[in-house]
Write a protein that holds these residues in place. Structure first.
Motif, PDB file in Angstrom:
ATOM      1  N   ALA A  12       0.848  -1.192   0.000  1.00  0.00           N
ATOM      2  CA  ALA A  12       0.000   0.000   0.000  1.00  0.00           C
ATOM      3  C   ALA A  12       0.882   1.240   0.000  1.00  0.00           C
ATOM      4  CB  ALA A  12      -0.924   0.003   1.214  1.00  0.00           C
ATOM      5  N   ALA A  13       0.305   2.369  -0.379  1.00  0.00           N
ATOM      6  CA  ALA A  13       1.014   3.641  -0.371  1.00  0.00           C
ATOM      7  C   ALA A  13       0.202   4.678   0.394  1.00  0.00           C
ATOM      8  CB  ALA A  13       1.270   4.130  -1.799  1.00  0.00           C
ATOM      9  N   ASN A  14       0.898   5.526   1.141  1.00  0.00           N
ATOM     10  CA  ASN A  14       0.278   6.640   1.860  1.00  0.00           C
ATOM     11  C   ASN A  14      -0.791   6.192   2.853  1.00  0.00           C
ATOM     12  OD1 ASN A  14       1.843   8.571   0.360  1.00  0.00           O
ATOM     13  ND2 ASN A  14       0.442   8.241  -1.351  1.00  0.00           N
ATOM     14  N   THR A  15      -0.567   5.040   3.446  1.00  0.00           N
ATOM     15  CA  THR A  15      -1.420   4.554   4.524  1.00  0.00           C
ATOM     16  C   THR A  15      -0.618   3.560   5.343  1.00  0.00           C
ATOM     17  OG1 THR A  15      -3.580   3.584   5.057  1.00  0.00           O
ATOM     18  CG2 THR A  15      -2.389   2.616   3.213  1.00  0.00           C
ATOM     19  N   TRP A  16      -1.028   3.335   6.582  1.00  0.00           N
ATOM     20  CA  TRP A  16      -0.304   2.392   7.431  1.00  0.00           C
ATOM     21  C   TRP A  16      -0.680   0.957   7.078  1.00  0.00           C
ATOM     22  CZ3 TRP A  16       3.712   3.572  10.377  1.00  0.00           C
ATOM     23  CH2 TRP A  16       3.880   4.908  10.804  1.00  0.00           C
ATOM     24  N   GLU A  17       0.289   0.059   7.123  1.00  0.00           N
ATOM     25  CA  GLU A  17       0.064  -1.370   6.974  1.00  0.00           C
ATOM     26  C   GLU A  17       1.067  -2.103   7.859  1.00  0.00           C
ATOM     27  OE1 GLU A  17       1.223  -3.238   3.239  1.00  0.00           O
ATOM     28  OE2 GLU A  17       2.388  -1.455   2.715  1.00  0.00           O
ATOM     29  N   THR A  18       0.800  -3.363   8.129  1.00  0.00           N
ATOM     30  CA  THR A  18       1.689  -4.170   8.953  1.00  0.00           C
ATOM     31  C   THR A  18       2.466  -5.136   8.070  1.00  0.00           C
ATOM     32  OG1 THR A  18       0.212  -4.059  10.860  1.00  0.00           O
ATOM     33  CG2 THR A  18       1.827  -5.845  10.837  1.00  0.00           C
ATOM     34  N   VAL A  56      10.588   9.672   1.874  1.00  0.00           N
ATOM     35  CA  VAL A  56      10.492   9.554   3.329  1.00  0.00           C
ATOM     36  C   VAL A  56       9.576   8.403   3.700  1.00  0.00           C
ATOM     37  CG1 VAL A  56       9.818  10.732   5.452  1.00  0.00           C
ATOM     38  CG2 VAL A  56      10.895  12.031   3.599  1.00  0.00           C
ATOM     39  N   PHE A  57      10.029   7.552   4.623  1.00  0.00           N
ATOM     40  CA  PHE A  57       9.257   6.414   5.104  1.00  0.00           C
ATOM     41  C   PHE A  57       9.047   6.557   6.609  1.00  0.00           C
ATOM     42  CE2 PHE A  57      11.835   5.157   1.510  1.00  0.00           C
ATOM     43  CZ  PHE A  57      10.979   4.433   0.702  1.00  0.00           C
ATOM     44  N   TYR A  58       7.977   5.974   7.112  1.00  0.00           N
ATOM     45  CA  TYR A  58       7.713   5.963   8.554  1.00  0.00           C
ATOM     46  C   TYR A  58       7.488   4.525   8.997  1.00  0.00           C
ATOM     47  CZ  TYR A  58       6.817  10.931   7.752  1.00  0.00           C
ATOM     48  OH  TYR A  58       6.935  12.244   7.390  1.00  0.00           O
ATOM     49  N   TRP A  59       7.942   4.191  10.201  1.00  0.00           N
ATOM     50  CA  TRP A  59       7.666   2.870  10.752  1.00  0.00           C
ATOM     51  C   TRP A  59       7.425   2.991  12.245  1.00  0.00           C
ATOM     52  CZ3 TRP A  59      12.632   4.585  10.447  1.00  0.00           C
ATOM     53  CH2 TRP A  59      13.500   4.281  11.488  1.00  0.00           C
ATOM     54  N   ASP A  60       6.734   1.997  12.789  1.00  0.00           N
ATOM     55  CA  ASP A  60       6.333   2.067  14.198  1.00  0.00           C
ATOM     56  C   ASP A  60       6.003   0.660  14.696  1.00  0.00           C
ATOM     57  OD1 ASP A  60       5.775   3.298  16.599  1.00  0.00           O
ATOM     58  OD2 ASP A  60       3.801   4.045  15.999  1.00  0.00           O
ATOM     59  N   ASP A  61       5.964   0.512  16.020  1.00  0.00           N
ATOM     60  CA  ASP A  61       5.482  -0.711  16.670  1.00  0.00           C
ATOM     61  C   ASP A  61       6.201  -1.955  16.165  1.00  0.00           C
ATOM     62  OD1 ASP A  61       3.700   0.828  18.098  1.00  0.00           O
ATOM     63  OD2 ASP A  61       2.097   0.586  16.632  1.00  0.00           O
ATOM     64  N   VAL A  62       7.522  -1.980  16.306  1.00  0.00           N
ATOM     65  CA  VAL A  62       8.298  -3.163  15.948  1.00  0.00           C
ATOM     66  C   VAL A  62       8.165  -4.181  17.077  1.00  0.00           C
ATOM     67  CG1 VAL A  62      10.567  -4.047  15.322  1.00  0.00           C
ATOM     68  CG2 VAL A  62       9.889  -1.733  14.627  1.00  0.00           C
ATOM     69  N   ASN A  63       7.564  -5.320  16.798  1.00  0.00           N
ATOM     70  CA  ASN A  63       7.309  -6.340  17.815  1.00  0.00           C
ATOM     71  C   ASN A  63       7.930  -7.667  17.415  1.00  0.00           C
ATOM     72  OD1 ASN A  63       5.462  -4.891  19.672  1.00  0.00           O
ATOM     73  ND2 ASN A  63       4.145  -4.797  17.859  1.00  0.00           N
ATOM     74  N   PHE A  64       8.454  -8.380  18.402  1.00  0.00           N
ATOM     75  CA  PHE A  64       8.903  -9.748  18.195  1.00  0.00           C
ATOM     76  C   PHE A  64       7.789 -10.671  18.668  1.00  0.00           C
ATOM     77  CE2 PHE A  64      11.128 -13.665  19.415  1.00  0.00           C
ATOM     78  CZ  PHE A  64      11.769 -13.937  18.215  1.00  0.00           C
TER      79      PHE A  64
END
Length: 228
Positions: A12-18, A56-64
């Motif tokens: 996806a582009a310009n929206t959050w995904e996991t 520019v990229f954004y990332w968040d909530d890195v979980n193991f």
């Protein structure tokens, strides 16, 4: 020198995904996971292998995760292994697609679940499609790979992608099976696709131009549809 790396592709582009990263499936040409090592540093590379252009990229909530998971949405690659959701094929023209047990788990494909296509009458274009939750990202990778199990040499598979609402926006390529009753991998060159369009439907048609009869001679299996 003690490292393991793997990749995931955005859908996806310009929206959050996991994104899910499986370190048991390391990137091609890199070291495999070694459970005797201690890994205590994480590195993140966006568009690895390409020079940056200021994007520019954004990332968040890195979980193991304590247990392995499969993303609960339809996205490439399609390996038909999920037990948490159905694969909603839409059949047309006499084609019927389902997910079944692998009829011959050997060679290049030992997975447990695969797609099955039975081509019956009346139309010469009988097949099926599946719609992904997000448009396919063709910005970097433009070659499709599909594993196919055909009852005969010379059978053809048409792989087509379409826009979600306008079937006139599409791109297709065809490949020919060179093996019978064994898994082989077919390659589809989508390098000429218009990346400015949006494609989220994946269409499969075996032997376009010939009406099937629903017999074993028109029964095909397919698996691991992915961009490479």
């Amino acid at each position: 020198g003690r490292s393991v790396e793997t990749e995931a592709m955005t859908q996806a582009a310009n929206t959050w995904e996991t994104l899910v990263f499986d370190f048991a499936n390391q990137s091609s040409g890199t070291a495999a996971l070694n459970l005797t090592y201690t890994y205590n540093m994480a590195s993140i590379f966006f568009d690895f292998g390409n020079a940056g252009t200021g994007r520019v990229f954004y990332w968040d909530d890195v979980n193991f995760l304590a247990t392995n998971v499969t993303p609960n949405y339809l996205a490439l690659p399609l390996d038909f292994q999920s037990t948490t959701y159905a694969y909603p094929f839409v059949d047309f023209g006499g084609g019927v697609a389902t997910v079944v047990n692998n009829p011959n788990a050997s060679g290049i494909n030992t997975s447990t679940k695969v797609g099955k296509m039975v081509k019956g009458p009346p139309e010469v274009y009988g097949g099926s499609f599946i719609e992904l939750v997000n448009p396919i990202n063709f910005s970097v990778l433009k070659t499709f790979k599909v594993k196919v199990y055909s009852p005969r040499i010379g059978a053809r598979l048409l792989l087509k992608v379409e826009n979600a609402t306008n079937g006139g926006i599409n791109f297709e390529k065809e490949a020919t099976c060179t093996t019978a009753n064994a898994w082989e991998e077919l390659t589809f060159d989508f390098s000429a696709i218009n990346v400015g369009n949006s494609y989220s439907k994946v269409v499969l048609i075996f032997d376009l131009g010939t009406a099937g009869d629903g017999s074993p001679n028109y029964t095909f299996y397919f698996d691991d549809i992915r961009l490479n």
